[in-house]
Design an enzyme around this catalytic site. Sequence first.
Site, PDB file in Angstrom:
ATOM      1  N   GLU A   1       0.586   3.532  -3.567  1.00  0.00           N
ATOM      2  CA  GLU A   1       1.852   3.089  -2.983  1.00  0.00           C
ATOM      3  C   GLU A   1       3.072   3.744  -3.631  1.00  0.00           C
ATOM      4  OE1 GLU A   1       2.190  -1.131  -2.600  1.00  0.00           O
ATOM      5  OE2 GLU A   1       0.492  -1.260  -1.242  1.00  0.00           O
TER       6      GLU A   1
ATOM      7  N   GLU B   1      -6.148  -1.222   0.999  1.00  0.00           N
ATOM      8  CA  GLU B   1      -5.728  -2.601   0.696  1.00  0.00           C
ATOM      9  C   GLU B   1      -5.361  -3.307   1.986  1.00  0.00           C
ATOM     10  OE1 GLU B   1      -2.574  -3.346  -2.124  1.00  0.00           O
ATOM     11  OE2 GLU B   1      -3.394  -1.873  -3.527  1.00  0.00           O
TER      12      GLU B   1
HETATM   13  C1  FCB Z   1       0.322  -3.965  -3.036  1.00  0.00           C
HETATM   14  C2  FCB Z   1      -0.069  -3.461  -4.394  1.00  0.00           C
HETATM   15  C3  FCB Z   1      -1.103  -4.310  -5.101  1.00  0.00           C
HETATM   16  C4  FCB Z   1      -0.862  -5.778  -4.841  1.00  0.00           C
HETATM   17  C5  FCB Z   1      -0.746  -6.045  -3.363  1.00  0.00           C
HETATM   18  C6  FCB Z   1      -0.585  -7.499  -3.020  1.00  0.00           C
HETATM   19  O1  FCB Z   1       1.620  -3.589  -2.746  1.00  0.00           O
HETATM   20  O2  FCB Z   1      -0.592  -2.148  -4.318  1.00  0.00           O
HETATM   21  O3  FCB Z   1      -1.080  -3.968  -6.464  1.00  0.00           O
HETATM   22  O4  FCB Z   1       0.243  -6.179  -5.546  1.00  0.00           O
HETATM   23  O5  FCB Z   1       0.342  -5.335  -2.856  1.00  0.00           O
END
Ligand code: FCB
Length: 453
Positions: A174, A356
């Site tokens: 990210e 994610e």
């Molecule tokens: C993302 C992050 C991860 C976690 C999730 C909920 O932005 O990569 O580390 O905090 O959100």
Amino acid sequence: MATLPGKEAAAQVFPADFVWGVSTSAYQIEGAVAEGGRGPSIWDRRCRTKGGVGDGSNGDVACDHYHRFGEDIALMRDIGVDAYRFSVAWPRVLPRGRGAVNQVGLDFYDRLIDGVLEAGITPWLTLYHWDLPQALDDLGGWTNRDCAGWYADYAALVARRFGDRVKRFATFNEFSVFTLFGYAIDWAAPGVTDRMAHLKAIHHVNLAHGFGVDVLRSLVPGASIGAIHNRQIVLPEGGREENMAAAALLDEHWNRAFPDPQLLGYYPPQIAEAIEPFVVAGDMARICRPVDWFGLNHYGPIFAKADATQVWGFGWGETPAGTPDYGVGWPIFPDAFRDELIGLTKRYGVPIYVTENGCGGDRDKPDADGRVIDTHRIKYLEVYHRALREALAGGADVRGYFVWSLLDNFEWGAGYGQRFGLIHVDFETLKRTPKASAAWYRDLIVNLRPLEK
Ligand code: FCB
């Protein structure tokens, strides 16, 4: 409980080698921040800064994964995941960010990787999940162009040490979140709020990514290299005209400042103009290196509003009243996930792994029988899973999906108040309890896995 798609129907959309995984990151779970020779990171510093973390907590102990990783691997095996995405803490292997190597730190990741492999799980290693060594931040961190070279040296160390067993590498997690929140909006370490610092950070992190790809490619035979981007549709608050420009600029920063230069070779227009003073001849070619996959982190849409008090004139707007969020706070909008996956395939043409996706909240607690029944998370995963199937059916080239997260953990500025785990962690006793969603995920994987696998 969840309705699972019929095996035959599902087999039509999921490729046989589709990867099912879970994700974590070092600072959020490891703890042991002052053990085994680890140096401080910018998040250790932020946690000790007043107001840096909402509940005043820190990652000193977190899930104590540093000592309990064996138990955590066993829990993953019980769920039946194919892959485990974790990050290496740069300050654990290079306590001052460069120079002296910490063998004890490298040994820890050796044991972790070996344990994961022994459990029949494929390790996916993220090189950078936000924990820059403090010693490098003292030299300007990502605002210093040299940081790209320090990162390349760190990447080489990790590649040489683990590249015999690890083949899946992500250069960063990210990019736009940690640069925007860390250098323009004071929501993350190092907590700078300055346009020039932010622009430099964007460019130097992009350069570091390019160096990282080259280093991994040259040092790890058979490496499969990607980068992990957060992408979420950005909508103007209230659909109002006065918020349109804010939404457009936030979209450039959030969704395009990194994937566009890395995969297409240019910055989006407004950023391109602003960043020009920091771009040296040859830089764009160094940034735009061939990668093997696109890591997508996706939660819900973002609402933007004009906010003159903010560095870039945009701020986070209100979610429209009535938007479903299952009591969690983040809007739930699975159609945007489907569209994002289809759109990504068209825009960048690189295979996608959802690295994610998941659901937070502060409600998960063991009941009188010690069970954690997280119905809201199961609902979230179900609707996003449906969107994933629709995306595949609609032509999106998705090869895998990782739930964030294996464990409840230290959720950055929200401290321990947001629980994202499939496994509940009691932060007093550190006891792990698989939630109902862990069983849901286990069943889903079993149902969708081809028989021969
Ligand atoms: C993302 C992050 C991860 C976690 C999730 C909920 O932005 O990569 O580390 O905090 O959100």
